[in-house]
Design a protein around this motif. Structure first.
Motif, mmCIF file in Angstrom:
data_model
loop_
_atom_site.group_PDB
_atom_site.id
_atom_site.type_symbol
_atom_site.label_atom_id
_atom_site.label_comp_id
_atom_site.label_asym_id
_atom_site.label_seq_id
_atom_site.Cartn_x
_atom_site.Cartn_y
_atom_site.Cartn_z
ATOM 1 N N ILE A 30 0.841 -1.208 0.000
ATOM 2 C CA ILE A 30 0.000 0.000 0.000
ATOM 3 C C ILE A 30 0.872 1.252 0.000
ATOM 4 O O ILE A 30 0.585 2.223 -0.717
ATOM 5 C CB ILE A 30 -0.975 -0.011 1.188
ATOM 6 C CG1 ILE A 30 -1.940 -1.196 1.064
ATOM 7 C CG2 ILE A 30 -1.764 1.294 1.261
ATOM 8 C CD1 ILE A 30 -2.768 -1.452 2.306
ATOM 9 N N ALA A 31 1.968 1.243 0.776
ATOM 10 C CA ALA A 31 2.881 2.392 0.796
ATOM 11 C C ALA A 31 3.490 2.618 -0.581
ATOM 12 O O ALA A 31 3.605 3.761 -1.038
ATOM 13 C CB ALA A 31 3.981 2.170 1.835
ATOM 14 N N LEU A 32 3.852 1.539 -1.253
ATOM 15 C CA LEU A 32 4.430 1.634 -2.596
ATOM 16 C C LEU A 32 3.430 2.220 -3.580
ATOM 17 O O LEU A 32 3.762 3.113 -4.366
ATOM 18 C CB LEU A 32 4.883 0.246 -3.060
ATOM 19 C CG LEU A 32 5.510 0.149 -4.443
ATOM 20 C CD1 LEU A 32 6.822 0.909 -4.484
ATOM 21 C CD2 LEU A 32 5.724 -1.306 -4.815
ATOM 22 N N ILE A 33 2.206 1.749 -3.534
ATOM 23 C CA ILE A 33 1.173 2.262 -4.442
ATOM 24 C C ILE A 33 0.923 3.743 -4.181
ATOM 25 O O ILE A 33 0.838 4.549 -5.112
ATOM 26 C CB ILE A 33 -0.127 1.440 -4.298
ATOM 27 C CG1 ILE A 33 0.088 0.025 -4.847
ATOM 28 C CG2 ILE A 33 -1.291 2.126 -5.000
ATOM 29 C CD1 ILE A 33 -1.018 -0.947 -4.513
ATOM 30 N N LEU A 34 0.824 4.119 -2.904
ATOM 31 C CA LEU A 34 0.550 5.523 -2.575
ATOM 32 C C LEU A 34 1.647 6.459 -3.056
ATOM 33 O O LEU A 34 1.361 7.501 -3.661
ATOM 34 C CB LEU A 34 0.370 5.695 -1.067
ATOM 35 C CG LEU A 34 -0.996 5.421 -0.498
ATOM 36 C CD1 LEU A 34 -0.977 5.549 1.016
ATOM 37 C CD2 LEU A 34 -2.032 6.365 -1.088
ATOM 38 N N GLY A 116 10.992 10.211 4.219
ATOM 39 C CA GLY A 116 9.699 10.669 3.704
ATOM 40 C C GLY A 116 9.032 11.679 4.609
ATOM 41 O O GLY A 116 8.529 12.707 4.148
ATOM 42 N N PHE A 117 9.032 11.393 5.906
ATOM 43 C CA PHE A 117 8.455 12.353 6.853
ATOM 44 C C PHE A 117 9.230 13.664 6.841
ATOM 45 O O PHE A 117 8.650 14.746 6.844
ATOM 46 C CB PHE A 117 8.454 11.802 8.283
ATOM 47 C CG PHE A 117 7.350 10.838 8.574
ATOM 48 C CD1 PHE A 117 6.030 11.150 8.295
ATOM 49 C CD2 PHE A 117 7.631 9.609 9.154
ATOM 50 C CE1 PHE A 117 5.017 10.262 8.574
ATOM 51 C CE2 PHE A 117 6.615 8.708 9.438
ATOM 52 C CZ PHE A 117 5.307 9.039 9.147
ATOM 53 N N GLY A 118 10.562 13.549 6.833
ATOM 54 C CA GLY A 118 11.402 14.752 6.892
ATOM 55 C C GLY A 118 11.198 15.684 5.721
ATOM 56 O O GLY A 118 11.023 16.895 5.898
ATOM 57 N N VAL A 119 11.213 15.152 4.511
ATOM 58 C CA VAL A 119 11.061 16.024 3.341
ATOM 59 C C VAL A 119 9.650 16.605 3.271
ATOM 60 O O VAL A 119 9.464 17.760 2.876
ATOM 61 C CB VAL A 119 11.443 15.290 2.030
ATOM 62 C CG1 VAL A 119 10.419 14.281 1.610
ATOM 63 C CG2 VAL A 119 11.667 16.294 0.917
ATOM 64 N N THR A 120 8.663 15.855 3.678
ATOM 65 C CA THR A 120 7.288 16.364 3.658
ATOM 66 C C THR A 120 7.119 17.510 4.643
ATOM 67 O O THR A 120 6.525 18.544 4.315
ATOM 68 C CB THR A 120 6.281 15.240 3.964
ATOM 69 O OG1 THR A 120 6.482 14.180 3.030
ATOM 70 C CG2 THR A 120 4.852 15.732 3.841
ATOM 71 N N VAL A 121 7.665 17.348 5.828
ATOM 72 C CA VAL A 121 7.562 18.409 6.837
ATOM 73 C C VAL A 121 8.294 19.662 6.363
ATOM 74 O O VAL A 121 7.781 20.780 6.484
ATOM 75 C CB VAL A 121 8.110 17.921 8.201
ATOM 76 C CG1 VAL A 121 8.319 19.068 9.158
ATOM 77 C CG2 VAL A 121 7.183 16.883 8.798
ATOM 78 N N GLU A 122 9.493 19.487 5.823
ATOM 79 C CA GLU A 122 10.271 20.645 5.376
ATOM 80 C C GLU A 122 9.626 21.354 4.183
ATOM 81 O O GLU A 122 9.615 22.574 4.115
ATOM 82 C CB GLU A 122 11.700 20.231 5.024
ATOM 83 C CG GLU A 122 12.537 19.886 6.211
ATOM 84 C CD GLU A 122 12.665 21.035 7.204
ATOM 85 O OE1 GLU A 122 12.916 22.189 6.790
ATOM 86 O OE2 GLU A 122 12.500 20.776 8.412
ATOM 87 N N ALA A 138 1.005 9.613 4.356
ATOM 88 C CA ALA A 138 0.347 8.314 4.520
ATOM 89 C C ALA A 138 1.293 7.183 4.122
ATOM 90 O O ALA A 138 1.386 6.165 4.813
ATOM 91 C CB ALA A 138 -0.935 8.260 3.691
ATOM 92 N N SER A 139 2.014 7.364 3.026
ATOM 93 C CA SER A 139 2.963 6.348 2.584
ATOM 94 C C SER A 139 4.091 6.170 3.602
ATOM 95 O O SER A 139 4.468 5.043 3.931
ATOM 96 C CB SER A 139 3.540 6.719 1.221
ATOM 97 O OG SER A 139 4.442 5.745 0.770
ATOM 98 N N ALA A 140 4.617 7.271 4.114
ATOM 99 C CA ALA A 140 5.672 7.198 5.128
ATOM 100 C C ALA A 140 5.150 6.541 6.407
ATOM 101 O O ALA A 140 5.872 5.789 7.066
ATOM 102 C CB ALA A 140 6.223 8.585 5.427
ATOM 103 N N SER A 141 3.896 6.794 6.741
ATOM 104 C CA SER A 141 3.293 6.174 7.928
ATOM 105 C C SER A 141 3.151 4.673 7.746
ATOM 106 O O SER A 141 3.433 3.891 8.665
ATOM 107 C CB SER A 141 1.915 6.784 8.210
ATOM 108 O OG SER A 141 2.016 8.153 8.491
ATOM 109 N N LEU A 142 2.707 4.253 6.570
ATOM 110 C CA LEU A 142 2.576 2.823 6.292
ATOM 111 C C LEU A 142 3.944 2.139 6.282
ATOM 112 O O LEU A 142 4.082 1.004 6.740
ATOM 113 C CB LEU A 142 1.847 2.596 4.972
ATOM 114 C CG LEU A 142 0.375 3.028 4.979
ATOM 115 C CD1 LEU A 142 -0.190 3.010 3.569
ATOM 116 C CD2 LEU A 142 -0.435 2.137 5.892
#
Length: 167
Positions: A30-34, A116-122, A138-142
């Motif tokens: 699911i993370a890959l698809i997202l 993934g979380f880091g770049v999204t937050v920045e 969502a992908s980083a969370s999964l």
């Protein structure tokens, strides 16, 4: 009198390990698809953004693919062990492969999730969230959840080492 109706602890451990690998497989898929389908077009400027425009997201998808491939191999080996009751590798090599493989892959998965979380937050600091940032998070969370299941599987494989070293 011996009660043969309850499964042995090694059978339960193998089944739990297989279940953890299936859960990891599902969350990584699911993370890959997202992340792979994540695209965004800015309505005001018409600029198009996709995951491959960012190195951190490319790294994240690489860790997902590596984890996915390793997990597929481990699932196949686990299914073989659960169905046949025989190990594929003789001696301690199979236990060591599982232990070190799970450790290394879990570290890959957590580093991909953190990237993934880091770049999204920045990127989206001070900017209202949009579909691109929401899907990336969502992908980083999964991926993080996939790491947790792999880390738990790693704990199970760690417990198998001393048992086999003493036999």
């Amino acid at each position: 009198m011996v009660d043969n109706s309850s499964p042995s602890s090694s059978t339960v451990s193998r089944t739990v390990l297989l279940f953890l690998r299936v859960l990891t497989f599902v969350f990584l898929l699911i993370a890959l698809i997202l992340i792979a389908a994540n695209k965004y077009t800015n309505d005001e400027t018409g600029d198009k953004v996709k995951f491959s425009d960012f190195y951190a997201y490319r790294y994240m998808i690489s860790t997902i693919v590596i984890g996915f491939a390793y997990n597929l191999l481990q699932m196949a080996l686990s299914i073989f062990i659960v169905v046949s009751g025989n190990r594929v590798f003789n001696g301690d090599s199979g236990y060591l492969f599982n232990f070190f493989g799970d450790k290394i892959i879990s570290y890959f998965l957590i580093s991909g999730s953190a990237a993934g979380f880091g770049v999204t937050v920045e990127m989206f600091r001070g900017v209202p969230s949009n579909s691109f940032s929401d899907k990336a998070n969502a992908s980083a969370s999964l991926l993080l959840i996939g790491f947790l299941f792999t880390a738990i599987a790693s704990t199970y494989t760690a417990f198998a080492l001393p048992k086999k070293a003493n036999n």
